[in-house]
Design an enzyme around this catalytic site. Structure first.
Site, short mmCIF file in Angstrom:
data_model
loop_
_atom_site.label_atom_id
_atom_site.label_comp_id
_atom_site.label_asym_id
_atom_site.label_seq_id
_atom_site.Cartn_x
_atom_site.Cartn_y
_atom_site.Cartn_z
CG HIS A 83 81.82 25.87 -10.97
ND1 HIS A 83 81.61 25.86 -12.33
CD2 HIS A 83 83.15 26.15 -10.82
CE1 HIS A 83 82.76 26.12 -12.96
NE2 HIS A 83 83.71 26.31 -12.07
CD GLU A 129 85.80 28.01 -15.18
OE1 GLU A 129 85.27 26.96 -14.75
OE2 GLU A 129 86.70 28.61 -14.55
CG HIS A 166 85.89 29.73 -9.45
ND1 HIS A 166 86.22 30.40 -10.60
CD2 HIS A 166 85.79 28.43 -9.81
CE1 HIS A 166 86.32 29.53 -11.60
NE2 HIS A 166 86.06 28.32 -11.15
CD GLU A 167 85.48 25.45 -7.30
OE1 GLU A 167 84.60 24.76 -7.88
OE2 GLU A 167 86.58 25.71 -7.84
ZN ZN Z 1 85.78 26.67 -12.47
#
Ligand code: ZN
Length: 494
Positions: A270, A294, A266-267
């Site tokens: 980003h 996101e 997830h990170e």
């Molecule tokens: Zn996030």
């Protein structure tokens, strides 16, 4: 500023924008340090340093020369990138000058008090402890919206901070659609879902082994460790500090390396976005919006990381690294398990959006003054029962679970669900543009995916408004249908 040409005014804005961005980078660097490396006894000194930098950033943001430069530069026709920069500088400036300096200071003070009270309320598991200070926070949020002004309703002014152009009307349309389609899908999944496999029994997975594995995955996905770092923290986050310095964090869960891995992926999503923008100190070199950000993390975490092609390639390395003998079908069943629950951050990708819709409706009603803070636990119970079919047992599992409201962040939650909507739409368009993408993912090659996102999303920075960016990237206006189709296909044909 007499006799300044519009080119000169533009150059002044450029210089000012860079200084402001780099000062904000210092602020981000301090924030990262507080959460990752700061020794505990430095907390007080660091908080003073942070508030000094915050004040410098705020002063720079409202510098009256910016207004004059914008006026001068605005008298000319500019090319695409320059006119987008001017539009975004104007947007940021007008927002900043609408809030009185005293108000900003008071809001920051209240946020740190509210955060402490929120923690006390959590220790006692009692929303009543938090309610009075939350009522003050809500009152300030209403005031803030009034300072910003709005065309439709108050909450619009706050939504627009996190997602430019987002309104209550648009959220309501998207979310009503999502809700009505998700609830029957969830019911259907729960009827046919096989047992949850126990993959790891009572095994333990040392943090250092996990660190090696997670680092390798992030690098394979395209994260550049020459221009970034991966560190450990309690609550994982990503910070784009400056050009060449993107920092992602994760949290090593010793009993379950998959939880850790998805947090890292997830990170990384980003982080790839932050590494993919030019970060030249202008809006055109920054990420477009919270929901677009996101969408990047969700796309990597869910569409890619929880997909079969990813695991076809990755599973043998996983088993080798951790001495397990997990099988592909079991991993798929485990990482795609749907379980309506009480806690947002533990939610699966199908039920997650309902947690957000509940928060959106509560925020909207608080901002409209149609609901009182003291009603929140009751409303929370009713909505969780109605939308997710679960009984809220206490405040810790209820209205005290998220940190956002103590920080005055009203309008932030909807960007999480919108991010999921964008992610599914982007993934659909990617597969149409690049039919070979799933076979390259299954071969452990992420270049097709990364290259497509770079071309369609990263390089455009804030040049287009979020919905325009998504429409240009995918060829269709933003729609929830891609997310619903993706979920139906994945979960009902497994
Ligand atoms: Zn996030």
């Amino acid at each position: 500023m007499p006799d300044q040409t519009s080119e000169e005014a533009y150059r002044s804005l450029l210089q000012h924008s860079r200084e402001l961005t780099w000062t904000a980078g210092l602020q981000a660097l301090l924030g990262w340090d507080q959460q990752v490396t700061m020794p505990p006894e430095a907390a007080e000194a660091h908080s003073m340093m942070s508030s000094i930098i915050a004040r410098i950033v705020q002063r720079k943001a409202v510098d009256p020369r910016v207004g004059a430069w914008l006026q001068t530069a605005g008298s000319e026709e500019w090319a695409l990138t320059e006119s987008a920069n001017l539009r975004e500088w104007k947007r940021d400036y007008e927002k900043a000058v609408k809030l009185p300096e005293d108000f900003v200071a008071k809001q920051a003070e209240l946020a740190s008090k509210a955060y402490e009270v929120w923690q006390q309320a959590r220790e006692r598991n009692d929303f009543g402890v938090f309610a009075p200070v939350l009522a003050e926070v809500v009152a300030m949020a209403r005031q803030e919206a009034d300072y910003y002004q709005y065309d439709g309703e108050r909450y619009d002014a706050l939504l627009d901070i996190f997602e430019p152009g987002l309104t209550v009307v648009r959220c309501e349309a998207l979310f009503a659609d999502l809700r009505h389609q998700l609830i029957p899908v969830i019911r259907e999944i729960l009827k046919s879902q096989p047992e949850k496999p126990d993959l790891f029994g009572s095994m333990d997975f040392p943090a250092d082994r996990q660190a090696v594995f997670n680092r390798r995955v992030a690098a394979d996905l395209g994260f550049d460790f020459e221009a970034g770092r991966l560190d450990e923290t309690i609550h994982p986050f990503t910070n784009g500090i400056a050009c060449g310095d993107t920092r992602i964090t994760t949290n090593y869960r010793l009993a379950d390396p998959l939880d850790t891995l998805f947090s890292t992926i997830h990170e990384t999503g980003h982080g790839l976005y932050e590494q993919g923008v030019s970060a030249d100190g202008t809006p055109a070199g920054q990420a477009c919006s919270m929901a677009v950000h996101e969408s990047q993390s969700r796309l990597y975490e869910n569409e890619v990381g929880k997909g079969r092609p990813f695991w076809q390639h990755r599973l043998s390395a996983f088993n080798r690294e951790f001495g397990t003998s997990v099988d592909l079908d079991d991993v798929m069943r485990r990482v795609n398990r749907v379980e309506p629950g009480l806690i947002r951050i533990k939610a699966d990708e199908v039920t997650y959006n309902l947690h957000i819709i509940i928060r959106f409706e509560i925020e909207r009603d608080l901002l409209r003054e149609e609901m009182d803070v003291t009603d929140m636990p009751r409303v929370w119970r009713e909505k969780y029962k109605e939308y997710l079919g679960v009984e809220v047992t206490d405040d810790l599992c209820g209205a005290l679970q998220d940190v956002h409201w103590s920080d005055g962040l009203f309008g932030y939650f909807p960007t999480y669900a919108l991010g999921n909507v964008y992610a599914a739409q982007l993934f659909h368009a990617l597969k149409k543009d690049m039919p070979e993408v799933e076979s390259s993912l299954a071969a452990g090659d992420f270049k097709t995916l990364h290259g497509w996102l770079r071309e369609k999303i990263y390089v455009h920075g804030r040049v287009y408004m979020p919905d325009e960016l998504i429409e240009r990237a995918t060829g269709s206006p933003v729609s929830t249908s891609y997310l619903i189709d993706y979920l139906r296909k994945k979960y009902l044909s497994m």
